[in-house]
Design a protein around this motif. Structure first.
Motif, PDB file in Angstrom:
ATOM      1  N   SER A   1       0.909  -1.055   0.033  1.00  0.00           N
ATOM      2  CA  SER A   1       0.071   0.054   0.002  1.00  0.00           C
ATOM      3  C   SER A   1       1.114   1.321  -0.007  1.00  0.00           C
ATOM      4  O   SER A   1       1.992   1.135   0.245  1.00  0.00           O
ATOM      5  N   GLN A   2       0.467   2.430  -0.363  1.00  0.00           N
ATOM      6  CA  GLN A   2       0.881   3.622  -0.363  1.00  0.00           C
ATOM      7  C   GLN A   2      -0.180   4.649  -0.012  1.00  0.00           C
ATOM      8  O   GLN A   2      -1.318   4.698  -0.259  1.00  0.00           O
ATOM      9  N   ALA A   3       0.258   5.414   1.249  1.00  0.00           N
ATOM     10  CA  ALA A   3      -0.559   6.448   1.759  1.00  0.00           C
ATOM     11  C   ALA A   3      -1.854   5.731   2.073  1.00  0.00           C
ATOM     12  O   ALA A   3      -3.004   6.592   1.789  1.00  0.00           O
ATOM     13  N   ASP A   4      -1.719   4.619   2.690  1.00  0.00           N
ATOM     14  CA  ASP A   4      -3.087   4.015   3.233  1.00  0.00           C
ATOM     15  C   ASP A   4      -4.008   3.483   2.094  1.00  0.00           C
ATOM     16  O   ASP A   4      -5.275   3.228   2.316  1.00  0.00           O
ATOM     17  N   GLN A   5      -3.506   3.612   0.742  1.00  0.00           N
ATOM     18  CA  GLN A   5      -4.320   3.396  -0.303  1.00  0.00           C
ATOM     19  C   GLN A   5      -3.719   1.676  -0.828  1.00  0.00           C
ATOM     20  O   GLN A   5      -2.539   1.790  -0.954  1.00  0.00           O
ATOM     21  N   PRO A   6      -4.448   0.642  -0.795  1.00  0.00           N
ATOM     22  CA  PRO A   6      -3.882  -0.635  -1.548  1.00  0.00           C
ATOM     23  C   PRO A   6      -3.363  -0.234  -2.893  1.00  0.00           C
ATOM     24  O   PRO A   6      -3.972   0.343  -3.741  1.00  0.00           O
ATOM     25  N   ILE A   7      -2.198  -0.870  -3.246  1.00  0.00           N
ATOM     26  CA  ILE A   7      -1.800  -1.189  -4.462  1.00  0.00           C
ATOM     27  C   ILE A   7      -1.670  -2.328  -5.088  1.00  0.00           C
ATOM     28  O   ILE A   7      -2.166  -2.537  -6.263  1.00  0.00           O
ATOM     29  N   LEU A   8      -1.434  -3.399  -4.361  1.00  0.00           N
ATOM     30  CA  LEU A   8      -1.401  -4.600  -4.773  1.00  0.00           C
ATOM     31  C   LEU A   8      -1.698  -5.751  -3.610  1.00  0.00           C
ATOM     32  O   LEU A   8      -1.216  -5.358  -2.419  1.00  0.00           O
ATOM     33  N   SER A   9      -2.497  -6.607  -3.501  1.00  0.00           N
ATOM     34  CA  SER A   9      -2.589  -7.811  -2.791  1.00  0.00           C
ATOM     35  C   SER A   9      -2.757  -9.165  -3.572  1.00  0.00           C
ATOM     36  O   SER A   9      -3.322  -9.029  -4.661  1.00  0.00           O
ATOM     37  N   MET A  10      -2.013 -10.070  -3.130  1.00  0.00           N
ATOM     38  CA  MET A  10      -1.906 -11.412  -3.830  1.00  0.00           C
ATOM     39  C   MET A  10      -2.048 -12.446  -2.901  1.00  0.00           C
ATOM     40  O   MET A  10      -1.413 -12.412  -1.704  1.00  0.00           O
TER      41      MET A  10
END
Length: 96
Positions: free
Chosen positions: A40-49
């Motif tokens: 995540s970046q700045a509490d925003q998800p970027i990627l999860s797997m």
């Protein structure tokens, strides 16, 4: 203003599939791999797997994402044995 950034994450982990044999004993090496990964970046998800046996030893992930300001990058990975690995890094803003 948001800008597309490139992120590269390298993880040192054996990621054994459970199908390899120990060369001395010929017993199978138990499965031991990254089971879950979130970035995540700045509490925003970027990627999860959800990982599995197909991820290589010491995997290297590289991808583009849209940055959310200058908030730091946070990574959390959990392996099949339940060990949790966490890290965080400042967002490099060169060129923003």
């Amino acid at each position: 203003m948001t800008k597309v950034q490139e992120l590269q994450l390298m993880i040192r982990h054996p990621n054994n599939s459970g199908l390899q044999r120990d060369s001395l004993t010929q017993y199978f090496i138990p499965a031991h791999f990254i089971h879950e990964l979130s970035i995540s970046q700045a509490d925003q998800p970027i990627l999860s797997m959800e990982g599995g046996t197909s991820i290589s030893e010491d995997p290297n992930f590289r991808f583009d994402f849209t940055a959310h300001g200058n908030g730091e990058i946070r990574v959390e990975a959990t392996d099949r044995d339940g060990k949790v690995f966490r890290g965080h890094w400042p967002m490099e803003t060169a060129g923003l």
